[in-house]
Design an enzyme around this catalytic site. Structure first.
Site, mmCIF file in Angstrom:
data_model
loop_
_atom_site.group_PDB
_atom_site.id
_atom_site.type_symbol
_atom_site.label_atom_id
_atom_site.label_comp_id
_atom_site.label_asym_id
_atom_site.label_seq_id
_atom_site.Cartn_x
_atom_site.Cartn_y
_atom_site.Cartn_z
ATOM 1 N N HIS A 112 159.765 74.418 36.106
ATOM 2 C CA HIS A 112 160.035 75.189 34.894
ATOM 3 C C HIS A 112 160.363 76.614 35.317
ATOM 4 O O HIS A 112 159.653 77.209 36.129
ATOM 5 C CB HIS A 112 158.791 75.156 33.998
ATOM 6 C CG HIS A 112 158.903 76.033 32.800
ATOM 7 N ND1 HIS A 112 160.045 76.096 32.035
ATOM 8 C CD2 HIS A 112 158.016 76.892 32.222
ATOM 9 C CE1 HIS A 112 159.856 76.945 31.040
ATOM 10 N NE2 HIS A 112 158.636 77.440 31.132
ATOM 11 N N ASN A 118 163.489 82.372 30.764
ATOM 12 C CA ASN A 118 162.700 81.212 30.337
ATOM 13 C C ASN A 118 163.372 80.579 29.115
ATOM 14 O O ASN A 118 163.346 81.148 28.026
ATOM 15 C CB ASN A 118 161.274 81.668 30.011
ATOM 16 C CG ASN A 118 160.370 80.502 29.648
ATOM 17 O OD1 ASN A 118 160.829 79.381 29.410
ATOM 18 N ND2 ASN A 118 159.080 80.764 29.605
ATOM 19 N N CYS A 131 157.481 74.501 26.448
ATOM 20 C CA CYS A 131 158.232 74.470 27.713
ATOM 21 C C CYS A 131 158.132 73.133 28.440
ATOM 22 O O CYS A 131 158.923 72.857 29.336
ATOM 23 C CB CYS A 131 157.756 75.585 28.629
ATOM 24 S SG CYS A 131 157.988 77.203 27.902
HETATM 25 N N1 ACO Z 1 158.866 96.588 30.923
HETATM 26 C C1 ACO Z 1 158.079 97.519 31.458
HETATM 27 N N2 ACO Z 1 156.742 97.453 31.425
HETATM 28 C C2 ACO Z 1 156.192 96.401 30.800
HETATM 29 C C3 ACO Z 1 156.969 95.395 30.218
HETATM 30 C C4 ACO Z 1 158.356 95.522 30.281
HETATM 31 N N3 ACO Z 1 159.195 94.611 29.767
HETATM 32 N N4 ACO Z 1 156.148 94.474 29.680
HETATM 33 C C5 ACO Z 1 154.895 94.874 29.920
HETATM 34 N N5 ACO Z 1 154.916 96.046 30.602
HETATM 35 C C6 ACO Z 1 153.790 96.843 31.068
HETATM 36 C C7 ACO Z 1 152.526 96.535 30.321
HETATM 37 O O1 ACO Z 1 152.453 97.309 29.140
HETATM 38 C C8 ACO Z 1 151.466 96.929 31.329
HETATM 39 O O2 ACO Z 1 151.322 98.335 31.294
HETATM 40 P P1 ACO Z 1 149.880 99.029 31.435
HETATM 41 O O3 ACO Z 1 149.374 98.593 32.791
HETATM 42 O O4 ACO Z 1 150.195 100.484 31.356
HETATM 43 O O5 ACO Z 1 149.065 98.502 30.316
HETATM 44 C C9 ACO Z 1 152.097 96.596 32.684
HETATM 45 O O6 ACO Z 1 153.504 96.464 32.424
HETATM 46 C C10 ACO Z 1 151.569 95.324 33.332
HETATM 47 O O7 ACO Z 1 151.536 94.300 32.369
HETATM 48 P P2 ACO Z 1 150.994 92.885 32.750
HETATM 49 O O8 ACO Z 1 151.029 92.033 31.542
HETATM 50 O O9 ACO Z 1 149.708 93.021 33.490
HETATM 51 O O10 ACO Z 1 152.093 92.393 33.790
HETATM 52 P P3 ACO Z 1 152.097 91.090 34.660
HETATM 53 O O11 ACO Z 1 152.208 91.451 36.079
HETATM 54 O O12 ACO Z 1 151.016 90.121 34.277
HETATM 55 O O13 ACO Z 1 153.485 90.423 34.249
HETATM 56 C C11 ACO Z 1 154.355 88.664 32.850
HETATM 57 C C12 ACO Z 1 153.725 90.061 32.916
HETATM 58 C C13 ACO Z 1 155.705 88.728 33.535
HETATM 59 C C14 ACO Z 1 154.504 88.264 31.399
HETATM 60 C C15 ACO Z 1 153.480 87.639 33.608
HETATM 61 O O14 ACO Z 1 152.149 87.777 33.210
HETATM 62 C C16 ACO Z 1 153.928 86.222 33.386
HETATM 63 O O15 ACO Z 1 154.990 85.816 33.799
HETATM 64 N N6 ACO Z 1 153.082 85.382 32.781
HETATM 65 C C17 ACO Z 1 153.368 83.962 32.607
HETATM 66 C C18 ACO Z 1 154.372 83.711 31.544
HETATM 67 C C19 ACO Z 1 154.748 82.233 31.605
HETATM 68 O O16 ACO Z 1 154.829 81.644 32.637
HETATM 69 N N7 ACO Z 1 154.950 81.599 30.523
HETATM 70 C C20 ACO Z 1 155.230 80.157 30.641
HETATM 71 C C21 ACO Z 1 155.215 79.500 29.458
HETATM 72 S S1 ACO Z 1 156.231 80.297 28.266
HETATM 73 C C22 ACO Z 1 156.376 79.203 26.982
HETATM 74 O O17 ACO Z 1 155.797 78.180 26.948
HETATM 75 C C23 ACO Z 1 157.237 79.603 25.800
#
Ligand code: ACO
Length: 324
Positions: free
Chosen positions: A251, A281, A112
């Protein structure tokens, strides 16, 4: 001698997939995706449409906006992790399409942060007098390395391209760039297959097993910390206060990370170019897509101070402080 942005361009493929479309394909909801990420829709490349196909559209738009011809381009650097071929690299493939023959053309593979890395390299060649019309590109077909059976990641990514043309100038355009990486974080965000390591075929589907693996909440925490330090570093290096920044062009991965950066800069969200809702993204394409959006809709004006930042797999991250 400095470099300045002479023109910007971007491209999103025609096919739009909304969160509601994804609800029909996997166990997710529009509400979950929007509140966790800010994403409402993403664009996906058509079958057969490649990273360089999209980059060519963005590049031609940037070249036109810069008021130059493709033949005047004398340096091409292309950020991507989803290249068309193993080789030639995407920069060289794009060069052939544009007819800018003979100049250096190459790709950088820093996920990214690919566009920020590419911009930093091009800026140095222009400043050194070795390039007079540099094309900087970020383009990705992330849909091709997305595991569409994994709701944790499939809802996050999209395809697209962005580009800009850099020209020499006596007054500061690009004020500074700062690049960082730390390979110790490799297990938090990666694709486990590769040419050298090999590709596994899933016996159930007979398809090559290639997909982004991400420890989302861990990535989130490190991204906020590293990007926070990066924006401070960019301002300190130029002796500027937060209040000097006119536009944050981050980003576009997650609205909550973007919000944290705006807060750190004491910037209201109205001063952030936000496009994550429209394309998710798009990795190396996301910063130039946002930049071009802000330029073309008239929000970003000549003379404005822009802070660009990105964070991605590796981890890699960086910033650019730009007088537009
Ligand atoms: N729909 C519904 N529920 C979901 C989904 C979905 N698509 N995906 C995950 N869940 C569930 C999980 O299973 C989990 O359930 P559980 O609590 O029963 O186990 C719950 O939602 C919470 O999951 P978390 O991973 O804790 O959710 P979080 O609030 O952390 O959000 C996310 C996830 C959006 C991925 C976030 O962590 C994020 O944005 N992280 C950073 C990603 C990023 O910035 N990447 C940048 C670089 S990418 C690159 O370089 C290619």
């Amino acid at each position: 001698m400095y470099s300045r942005i002479a023109g910007t361009g971007s491209y999103l493929p025609d096919q739009v997939v909304t969160n509601f479309d994804l609800e029909k394909r996997m166990d997710t909801t529009d509400e979950w995706i929007r509140t966790r990420t800010g994403i409402e829709r993403r664009h996906l490349a058509a079958p057969g449409q490649t990273t360089v196909d999209m980059a060519e559209h963005a590049a031609r738009r940037a070249i036109e906006a810069a008021g130059v011809t493709p033949a005047e381009i004398d340096f091409i650097v292309f950020g991507t992790t989803t290249p068309d071929l193993v080789f030639p690299n995407c920069g060289t493939l794009l060069q052939a399409r544009l007819g800018a023959r003979g100049c250096p053309a190459f790709s950088v593979e820093t996920a990214c942060s690919g566009f920020i890395y590419a911009l930093s390299i091009a800026d140095k060649f222009v400043k050194a007098g070795e390039a007079k019309c540099a094309l900087v590109v970020g383009a990705e077909t992330l849909s091709r390395i997305t595991d569409w059976n994994d709701r944790n990641t499939a809802v996050l990514f999209g395809d697209g391209a962005g580009a800009l043309v850099l020209k020499p100038t006596a007054e500061a355009g690009i004020l500074s760039t700062h690049l960082h990486s730390d390979g110790e974080y490799k297990d938090l965000l990666y694709v486990e297959s590769g040419v050298s390591r090999g590709f596994e075929v899933d016996p159930a589907t007979n398809k090559v097993n290639i997909g982004i693996k991400m420890a989302g909440s861990e990535v989130f925490k490190v991204a906020v910390t590293k990007l926070g330090a990066a924006v401070d570093e960019a301002l300190a290096a130029n002796g500027l206060e937060k209040s000097a920044v006119d536009w944050l062009i981050p980003h576009q991965a997650n609205i909550r990370i973007i919000g944290a950066m705006a807060k750190r800069l004491d910037l209201p969200m109205e001063k952030v170019i936000l496009t994550v809702q429209d394309h998710g993204n798009t990795s190396a394409a996301s910063v130039p897509l946002a930049l071009d959006t802000g330029v073309r809709d008239g929000r970003i004006k000549r003379g404005d101070l822009l802070l660009l930042e990105a964070f991605g797999g590796g981890f890699t991250w960086g910033s650019a402080l730009v007088r537009f």
